[in-house]
Design an enzyme around this catalytic site. Structure first.
Site, short mmCIF file in Angstrom:
data_model
loop_
_atom_site.label_atom_id
_atom_site.label_comp_id
_atom_site.label_asym_id
_atom_site.label_seq_id
_atom_site.Cartn_x
_atom_site.Cartn_y
_atom_site.Cartn_z
N ASN A 1 -8.53 -5.41 -8.65
CA ASN A 1 -7.78 -4.19 -9.00
C ASN A 1 -6.86 -4.42 -10.20
O ASN A 1 -5.99 -5.30 -10.16
CB ASN A 1 -6.89 -3.77 -7.84
CG ASN A 1 -7.66 -3.23 -6.66
OD1 ASN A 1 -8.89 -3.32 -6.61
ND2 ASN A 1 -6.95 -2.69 -5.70
N ILE A 2 -7.05 -3.59 -11.21
CA ILE A 2 -6.21 -3.70 -12.42
C ILE A 2 -5.71 -2.31 -12.80
O ILE A 2 -6.49 -1.41 -13.07
CB ILE A 2 -7.02 -4.32 -13.58
CG1 ILE A 2 -7.45 -5.75 -13.20
CG2 ILE A 2 -6.18 -4.32 -14.87
CD1 ILE A 2 -8.41 -6.40 -14.16
N ASP A 3 -4.41 -2.15 -12.80
CA ASP A 3 -3.78 -0.89 -13.19
C ASP A 3 -2.70 -1.15 -14.24
O ASP A 3 -2.73 -0.60 -15.34
CB ASP A 3 -3.18 -0.22 -11.94
CG ASP A 3 -2.62 1.17 -12.23
OD1 ASP A 3 -2.79 1.65 -13.37
OD2 ASP A 3 -2.02 1.78 -11.34
N SER A 4 -1.76 -2.02 -13.92
CA SER A 4 -0.59 -2.21 -14.80
C SER A 4 -0.98 -2.63 -16.22
O SER A 4 -0.37 -2.16 -17.19
CB SER A 4 0.35 -3.26 -14.21
OG SER A 4 0.82 -2.82 -12.96
N HIS B 1 1.84 -6.64 -7.09
CA HIS B 1 1.69 -5.36 -7.80
C HIS B 1 2.70 -5.19 -8.93
O HIS B 1 3.81 -5.69 -8.84
CB HIS B 1 1.88 -4.19 -6.82
CG HIS B 1 0.69 -3.95 -5.95
ND1 HIS B 1 0.70 -4.20 -4.60
CD2 HIS B 1 -0.54 -3.47 -6.22
CE1 HIS B 1 -0.48 -3.89 -4.08
NE2 HIS B 1 -1.26 -3.44 -5.05
N ASP C 1 -7.14 4.48 -3.32
CA ASP C 1 -6.38 3.23 -3.38
C ASP C 1 -5.17 3.35 -2.44
O ASP C 1 -4.43 4.34 -2.50
CB ASP C 1 -5.92 3.05 -4.84
CG ASP C 1 -5.39 1.67 -5.14
OD1 ASP C 1 -5.74 0.72 -4.41
OD2 ASP C 1 -4.65 1.53 -6.14
N ASP D 1 -4.60 1.05 4.02
CA ASP D 1 -3.69 -0.08 3.88
C ASP D 1 -2.71 -0.11 5.04
O ASP D 1 -1.66 0.52 5.02
CB ASP D 1 -2.94 0.03 2.54
CG ASP D 1 -1.98 -1.13 2.32
OD1 ASP D 1 -1.88 -1.98 3.23
OD2 ASP D 1 -1.35 -1.18 1.26
N SER E 1 -4.76 6.56 -6.67
CA SER E 1 -3.64 6.28 -5.76
C SER E 1 -3.08 7.60 -5.23
O SER E 1 -3.43 8.68 -5.72
CB SER E 1 -2.54 5.52 -6.51
OG SER E 1 -1.95 6.40 -7.46
N SER F 1 -3.28 -7.65 -12.35
CA SER F 1 -3.00 -7.53 -13.78
C SER F 1 -2.42 -8.84 -14.30
O SER F 1 -1.76 -9.59 -13.57
CB SER F 1 -2.02 -6.39 -14.05
OG SER F 1 -2.72 -5.16 -14.07
O1 G3H Z 1 -1.14 -0.32 -6.28
C1 G3H Z 1 -0.72 0.62 -6.91
C2 G3H Z 1 -1.40 1.15 -8.11
O2 G3H Z 1 -1.07 0.41 -9.25
C3 G3H Z 1 -1.15 2.62 -8.27
O3 G3H Z 1 0.14 2.85 -8.68
O4 G3H Z 1 0.96 4.65 -7.16
O5 G3H Z 1 2.01 4.30 -9.39
O6 G3H Z 1 -0.28 5.31 -9.19
P1 G3H Z 1 0.77 4.38 -8.59
P1 13P Z 2 -1.63 -4.29 -10.79
O1 13P Z 2 -0.29 -3.65 -10.65
O2 13P Z 2 -1.53 -5.78 -10.87
O3 13P Z 2 -2.42 -3.74 -11.93
O4 13P Z 2 -2.45 -3.98 -9.44
C1 13P Z 2 -3.09 -2.75 -9.25
C2 13P Z 2 -3.54 -2.56 -7.85
O5 13P Z 2 -3.59 -3.45 -7.03
C3 13P Z 2 -3.96 -1.21 -7.47
O6 13P Z 2 -4.26 -1.12 -6.11
ZN ZN Z 3 -3.06 -2.39 -4.88
#
Ligand code: G3H
Ligand code: 13P
Ligand code: ZN
Length: 323
Positions: free
Chosen positions: A268-271, A189, A93, A115, A56, A228
């Protein structure tokens, strides 16, 4: 300029074709540091899954672009060392400008997202097309987005979502030339997606919109952001070890499994990864208050993250044994 092929990376084209045909989704996991990278690669090697490493804007700022480039190159070598040369995509991202896209491509990214979902439709088309024209010169694949997700992404907070309008997708894909399309069907998100009472289920995804989109662009790769699940056992651990996260829920894994069987080929999985690391670190700090060596709390966090990713790959996305 270093081209992604020199780093041993691939773009997403073939991975998406295979995923759509095979009825599974490629994991797109965000990373910001070494431990996250180690967890992602070892989980994907052990399950023989292709992977998209996502960076990101916040991650670029946090980790430094040059270090990220070498981490990605290191990931390719690390996977081989662990015994399986899995295909690895390095993806921007939520790219927000052509400048950012150019700088990522110059430092070895093999895929980018532009985006433009917050812009009016025609502006989104114009800006996305510009990015595609630039990226394709370097054989870099591009993800566009139609529809707005609720939640927090980078520094932007969207209070409300607006679902993708299926009547726009065909025109958008044709006019921009994107290689994949992120759509909004009720995912969101962040770790606070849906407010729920104990025992209450999160709202279902809008599969009717997904099906309408698929009808209009048959076989075209579709992407889900904000996927997530906010696992309740992990949230319970965070609270048990001194954290405070109440009444939150994510997207149900059953819903994601169903989506992965369709033209949704990137999830997409981050959280969830952030939550897993937090739970593990909190546990160490509560159980061993004298601990001060970062390896002794980041190590358990990395193990917990790897376990989470393996679970997602095997039980949710279906991308295991696809290499
Ligand atoms: O969509 C966002 C992603 O979860 C990245 O989050 O900008 O806090 O790294 P971040
Ligand atoms: P989450 O916050 O649901 O993990 O989504 C992550 C995401 O879409 C990153 O682009
Ligand atoms: Zn995203």
């Amino acid at each position: 300029m270093i081209h992604y092929k020199e780093l041993g990376l691939v773009n997403s084209k073939e991975l998406f074709q295979n995923a759509v045909k095979g009825g599974y989704a490629i994991p797109a996991f965000n990373f910001n540091n070494l431990e996250q990278m180690q967890a992602i690669i070892s989980a994907c090697v052990e399950t023989k899954s292709p992977v998209i490493l996502q960076v990101s804007k916040g991650a670029r700022k946090y980790a430094n672009q040059t270090l990220l480039q070498y981490l990605a190159k290191g990931a390719v070598e690390y996977a081989k060392e662990l015994g399986c040369a899995i295909p690895i995509v390095l993806h921007l991202d939520h790219g927000d400008s052509l400048e950012t896209v150019k700088s990522c491509i110059e430092s070895g990214f093999s895929s980018v997202m532009f985006d433009g979902s917050h812009f009016p439709y025609e502006e989104n088309v114009r800006l996305t097309k510009e990015v595609v024209e630039y990226a394709h010169k370097y054989d870099v694949t591009v993800e566009g987005e139609l529809g707005v997700l609720a939640g927090i992404e980078d520094d932007v907070v969207a209070e409300h979502s607006s679902y993708t309008r299926p009547e726009e997708v065909e025109d958008f894909v044709k006019r921009t030339g994107v290689d994949s399309l992120a759509i909004s069907i009720g995912t969101s998100h962040g770790a606070f997606k849906f407010k729920v009472q104990p025992g209450e289920l999160p709202p279902p995804l809008k599969f009717d919109i997904l099906e309408e989109c698929e009808k209009r662009i048959p076989g075209f790769p579709i992407v889900l952001h904000g996927a997530s699940s906010v696992p309740q056992d992990i949230v319970a651990d965070i609270n048990k070890y001194g954290g405070k996260m109440e009444g939150t829920a994510g997207v149900s894994e059953d819903q994601l499994r169903r989506a992965a069987g369709s033209a949704v080929c990137k999830i997409n999985i981050d959280s969830d990864g952030r939550l897993a690391m937090t739970a593990a670190i909190r546990k160490v700090f509560i159980e061993k208050p004298g601990e001060f060596d970062p390896r002794n709390y980041l190590g358990p966090a990395r193990d917990k993250l790897k376990e989470l990713y393996k679970h997602k790959i095997i039980n949710v996305l279906g991308s295991a044994n696809r290499v």
